[in-house]
Design an enzyme around this catalytic site. Sequence first.
Site, PDB file in Angstrom:
ATOM      1  N   SER B  22       1.069  -1.536  -0.187  1.00 17.57           N
ATOM      2  CA  SER B  22       0.188  -0.051  -0.549  1.00 17.57           C
ATOM      3  C   SER B  22       0.946   1.687  -0.218  1.00 17.57           C
ATOM      4  O   SER B  22       1.878   1.614   0.687  1.00 17.57           O
ATOM      5  CB  SER B  22      -0.999   0.152   0.871  1.00 17.57           C
ATOM      6  OG  SER B  22      -2.018   1.261   1.106  1.00 17.57           O
ATOM      7  N   GLY B  73       1.398  10.673   3.899  1.00 15.17           N
ATOM      8  CA  GLY B  73       0.224  11.853   4.989  1.00 15.17           C
ATOM      9  C   GLY B  73      -1.306  11.570   4.258  1.00 15.17           C
ATOM     10  O   GLY B  73      -1.732  11.699   4.484  1.00 15.17           O
ATOM     11  N   LEU B  74      -1.208   9.918   3.992  1.00 10.31           N
ATOM     12  CA  LEU B  74      -2.559   9.605   3.274  1.00 10.31           C
ATOM     13  C   LEU B  74      -3.735  10.340   2.715  1.00 10.31           C
ATOM     14  O   LEU B  74      -4.471  10.406   1.926  1.00 10.31           O
ATOM     15  CB  LEU B  74      -3.276   9.540   5.003  1.00 10.31           C
ATOM     16  CG  LEU B  74      -2.395   8.199   5.484  1.00 10.31           C
ATOM     17  CD1 LEU B  74      -3.529   8.070   7.399  1.00 10.31           C
ATOM     18  CD2 LEU B  74      -2.760   6.693   5.242  1.00 10.31           C
ATOM     19  N   CYS B 132       0.528   4.093  10.402  1.00 10.94           N
ATOM     20  CA  CYS B 132       0.610   5.022   9.381  1.00 10.94           C
ATOM     21  C   CYS B 132       1.183   6.354  10.386  1.00 10.94           C
ATOM     22  O   CYS B 132       1.032   6.917  11.377  1.00 10.94           O
ATOM     23  CB  CYS B 132      -0.291   5.950   8.499  1.00 10.94           C
ATOM     24  SG  CYS B 132       0.812   7.192   8.333  1.00 10.94           S
ATOM     25  N   LYS B 167      -2.972  -4.665   9.746  1.00  9.79           N
ATOM     26  CA  LYS B 167      -0.946  -4.031   9.741  1.00  9.79           C
ATOM     27  C   LYS B 167      -0.474  -3.346  10.354  1.00  9.79           C
ATOM     28  O   LYS B 167      -0.792  -1.690  10.509  1.00  9.79           O
ATOM     29  CB  LYS B 167      -1.375  -2.991   7.716  1.00  9.79           C
ATOM     30  CG  LYS B 167       0.335  -2.680   7.398  1.00  9.79           C
ATOM     31  CD  LYS B 167       0.927  -2.266   6.112  1.00  9.79           C
ATOM     32  CE  LYS B 167       1.897  -1.655   5.527  1.00  9.79           C
ATOM     33  NZ  LYS B 167       1.622  -0.644   4.441  1.00  9.79           N
ATOM     34  N   GLY B 245       9.019  -5.736   3.740  1.00  5.36           N
ATOM     35  CA  GLY B 245       9.079  -4.157   4.541  1.00  5.36           C
ATOM     36  C   GLY B 245      11.035  -4.924   3.665  1.00  5.36           C
ATOM     37  O   GLY B 245      12.138  -6.165   4.184  1.00  5.36           O
TER      38      GLY B 245
END
Lengths: 242, 303
Positions: B22, B73-74, B132, B167, B245
Site C-alpha cells: 500500500s 500523509g495518506l 501510518c 497492518k 519491509g
Amino acid sequence: MIKSRYHISENVLIAPKTYQLVLAGEADVEGEFVDIALPGFYLRRPLSVCDREDGKLTVVYRVVGEGTKALSEMTEGTELEVLTGLGNGFDPEACREEALLVGGGLGVPPLYLLAKELKARGKKVTAVLGFNKAEEIILADAFKAVCDEVLISTVDGSVGVKGFVTDAIAAAHPAFDYFYTCGPMIMMKVVCAALEGPGEASLEERMGCGAGFCYGCSIQTKNGPRRVCKDGPVFKKEELLW
Amino acid sequence: MVKDLSVGLCGLTLKNPVIPASGTFGFGLELAKDMDLNVLGGISLKGTTREARYGNPTPRIAECPGGMINSVGLQNPGINVLVNEKVPALRKVYDGCIIANISGFSLDEYRECCAKADVCEGIDIIEVNISCPNVHNGGMAFGTSAESAAEVTRTVRAVCRKPVFIKLSPNVTDIVSIARACEDAGADGVTLVNTFLGMRIDIHRRQPVIANKMGGFSGQAIFPIALRMVYQVAHACRIPVMGCGGVASAADVIEMMMAGATAVQVGAENLRNPFACPEIAAALPDLMEELNINTLQEIIGTV
C-alpha cells in the site's frame, strides 16, 4: 513509461558546477523528463530533457548533492538505466502566433526543446533568459540559433539587462500571445503575476517514483491535488496557487 | 518442471505471493498502461480514509542510504471514490487479489470505511492500517498498544465478512504481543511491517528535509529487521502473515516466506523501479529451480 539502458556519449562542464549530459540509446522517446538510476543511490534523479534527436537525449544538470556529484564524475561510455516517457510537457499548440519563453538558470535548458518545437510550427519565438552572472550563462548561442529574438538578463549586470527576467521583459516589451516559463519557483511566480495573458510554468518538486503512483510530489492547485511528476511538471498559469 | 507459485491466503488462491505494498503502487490503475498487472498475485491499494485528504506539505520524500523516508500523509480521494470508482476500474483490468487498505482517525472512521469496503464487490481482502507514522492523532497511535490494536480489530471484524488483515507498526517494543492481540480479537491475518519512524536534516539549511519533520523509513536497509519480526510473529500466531519491509528481489521473497510469510509485499522498491513487482514475479521460477522448490506454498515457515 519505458525502462531502458543508455550510455553516456558526452558529460561536459558548461558552466560552474553545471554539466551537459548526452545519453545515447532509445531514439523515439517522449516525455518532459527522464529519471536516471545512479549506482549507490536509492532514488533516481529526475532531469528535464533539453534536446532530443538522432537517438540522443540531452539534459543539463547542476551538481547540488552527492548524487549529481557522482553523475558528474561518470565518463563517456558509462551505462545508465533510465526511465523515459515521464511527465506532461509544454504545449506548443497553446501558442497562436507569438511565444514568449522565460527561463531562469537551470530552468533554461527545458525551454530549448520547446523553442525548436514552436519554430517547427512556424511560431515567432522570443526567449528571455536570466542568470546570476556572465559565467553562469548557458545555451545562449543555442537559443540564438533557434529563436527570433533572445534577451539576456543578469543579476550583476555583467551581460544584458541588469536585474531579473522581468526587468528584461519590462525593458523590451516583447509581443506574445502565450508564455512559457521554467526556473526557480519565486521567478515563475513573479513572471506569472507580471505577465498578462495565458501561459504555463514547469514546476520542480522532490519526487519519489517519478511516474505518478507514490504521490510524493503532490501540490495543491485550483483544481485540487496534482502530481508534479505525472499531471505536470508543466501546469497552466491559472491552475497554480503558488 | 513447471513451478507452482500459487499460495493460499484465507480461502483465496493468489497466483503468486508478490503484492505491491500500500502506498507504493497507487490504485494500480496508474501503472495499468505500463505493465500487465495480471502477473501480480495481489495489489494493496493506497491507504484510504473516510474523507478525501491532500496529505502533508512537500517535501514528502528524503533519500537515505539503502532506503528512503516518506511523509505523504495518506493523500487519498476518500472511501466513496475508492469503492465507487477506483476498485471497479481496477477490477476491469485486473483479475488478481485486490486488497483495500483502510486508515482512520477514530474507531468510527475505521468501522465506516471497512463496512463500505466489505460490500464493495471487487475487494478481496481488507487491510487495516493501524501503523501510518505520518498522521497525527491517528494511524500509528492505534497500532502501538495491544489494547488499542485489539479494539480496532474488534470494531472492523464486527462489520466485515471478508478477510481482515491488520497492518502492524514496527515502532513498538513487542510486535508479537500486538499481533497476538489482533489474532485474539478476530483478525484473519496480519501484514508487517509498516515503515520505521525516521528523520533527515539538511545540514546546509539546518532544517529537516521532510516538511513534516519526520516520516516513515523503508527500503532494503530495513529488510533484516522486518524479516526478524515476520519470523517472530509467524511462529507465535496461527493466522497468516503478509511479510513486508525492504523486499527487493525474488530471493527476498523466498527468504520472507521461509521466515513465515504466506504472501510478500514489495514497497519502496517500486519507487526506484516501477517494474520491480513484475520482475520479481518473473524471476521466481528460476530461483525455485535453483533451490529445488516445486511449490512455493511448501516453503512457508520452514525456518
